[in-house]
Write a protein that holds these residues in place. Structure first.
Motif, short mmCIF file in Angstrom:
data_model
loop_
_atom_site.label_atom_id
_atom_site.label_comp_id
_atom_site.label_asym_id
_atom_site.label_seq_id
_atom_site.Cartn_x
_atom_site.Cartn_y
_atom_site.Cartn_z
N THR A 1 0.67 -6.12 4.08
CA THR A 1 0.20 -5.30 5.20
C THR A 1 -1.13 -4.65 4.84
N LEU A 2 -1.17 -3.95 3.72
CA LEU A 2 -2.38 -3.27 3.26
C LEU A 2 -2.67 -3.71 1.83
N LYS A 3 -3.95 -3.93 1.55
CA LYS A 3 -4.36 -4.39 0.22
C LYS A 3 -4.99 -3.24 -0.56
N ASN A 4 -5.03 -3.41 -1.87
CA ASN A 4 -5.72 -2.48 -2.74
C ASN A 4 -7.16 -2.31 -2.24
N ASN A 5 -7.60 -1.07 -2.16
CA ASN A 5 -8.94 -0.68 -1.73
C ASN A 5 -9.17 -0.75 -0.22
N ASP A 6 -8.15 -1.07 0.57
CA ASP A 6 -8.31 -0.97 2.02
C ASP A 6 -8.63 0.47 2.38
N ARG A 7 -9.54 0.64 3.31
CA ARG A 7 -9.88 1.98 3.81
C ARG A 7 -9.09 2.19 5.10
N ILE A 8 -8.39 3.31 5.14
CA ILE A 8 -7.51 3.57 6.28
C ILE A 8 -7.71 4.99 6.81
N ILE A 9 -7.20 5.20 8.02
CA ILE A 9 -7.18 6.54 8.61
C ILE A 9 -5.72 6.97 8.71
N ILE A 10 -5.43 8.18 8.25
CA ILE A 10 -4.09 8.75 8.32
C ILE A 10 -4.03 9.70 9.52
N ASN A 11 -3.00 9.54 10.34
CA ASN A 11 -2.77 10.43 11.47
C ASN A 11 -1.95 11.62 10.96
N LYS A 12 -2.58 12.78 10.86
CA LYS A 12 -1.90 13.97 10.37
C LYS A 12 -1.10 14.67 11.47
N LEU A 13 -1.41 14.37 12.74
CA LEU A 13 -0.68 15.00 13.85
C LEU A 13 0.79 14.59 13.84
#
Length: 192
Positions: A44-56
Motif C-alpha cells: 500500500t505504502l512504500k518506504n519514503n512515500d510522502r503522505i498527508i495525515i488527517n488529524k481531524l
C-alpha cells in the motif's frame, strides 16, 4: 525614521509569528505532511512515500476496519497535548527533509480489529470474530506464529502492517488505545 523602521520590523515580526502559529495549529489539529519510514506497509505504502495525515479523525475517534492510521506505539504511555505538539514539530515532512530522521515509535498501520472483536490467527490467515478476514490490500502471503485468541478491550484497536512478515504491530505491542492514534492516512503526495 527610526520609529518607522521599528514599526515596519514589528509589523513583519507579527506576520511571521502569526504564520508560524497558524501552520503549527493546522499541522497539530487538522492535517500534517509526513514521510513513511520502513517497509511494514508495502503493498500500500512504500518506504519514503510522502503522505498527508488527517488529524481531524482524532476528534470523533471513529475508525473503521481497514483504515490506515498513524499510532504512538508506546501503548502504556498516557498521551498529552505536549506529545502532539512534539510529534508535529519533530515528524513533519519539512523537519524530515532537514534532519533526515523521525521518531521511531510512531507507526503507520491498518486497523483489523476494534473493541470487543476476537482476533485469531491460522498459519497464514487472520480470523476476525470467527470468520476469515478478507484482505485484498495484501500483496504477499503472511506467516503467523501466534497461537492465542486476542480480545480487543474497550477503547482499543488492533493494528497490523500490510507487509506482515516484516511489520512490528499489535502482535508485538498489544492492542492500541484510541488515544494513541495520531491521525489517519488521507493522501499520498509523491512527485513520481
Amino acid at each position: 525614521m527610526k520609529k518607522r523602521i521599528f514599526k515596519e520590523l514589528l509589523s513583519w515580526s507579527i506576520y511571521i509569528i502569526g504564520a508560524f502559529i497558524s501552520v503549527l495549529v493546522i499541522n497539530t489539529f487538522i492535517v500534517q505532511p509526513t514521510q513513511v519510514q520502513g517497509r511494514s506497509m508495502e503493498g500500500t505504502l512504500k518506504n519514503n512515500d510522502r503522505i498527508i495525515i488527517n488529524k481531524l479523525s482524532t476528534i470523533n475517534k471513529s475508525y473503521d476496519y481497514g483504515d490506515i492510521v498513524v499510532i504512538d506505539s508506546r501503548v502504556d504511555k498516557k498521551r498529552t497535548v505536549l506529545d502532539e505538539l512534539g510529534f508535529n514539530l519533530r515528524n513533519n515532512l519539512i523537519a524530515f527533509l532537514i534532519t533526515k530522521s523521525q521518531d521511531d515509535y510512531y507507526w503507520i498501520k491498518r486497523i483489523v480489529g476494534k473493541e470487543g472483536d476476537i482476533i485469531e490467527f491460522t498459519e497464514n490467515t487472520v480470523m476476525l470474530n470467527g470468520e476469515i478476514l478478507e484482505e485484498p490490500y495484501l500483496d504477499k502471503p503472511a506467516r503467523y506464529n501466534i497461537d492465542e485468541q486476542i480480545i480487543v478491550p474497550k477503547g482499543h484497536i488492533f493494528v497490523l502492517g500490510d507487509n506482515r512478515n516484516v511489520s512490528e504491530d499489535s502482535r508485538h505491542i498489544g492492542t492500541v488505545p484510541i488515544e494513541n492514534v495520531i491521525g489517519s492516512y488521507w493522501l499520498k503526495v509523491n512527485r513520481n
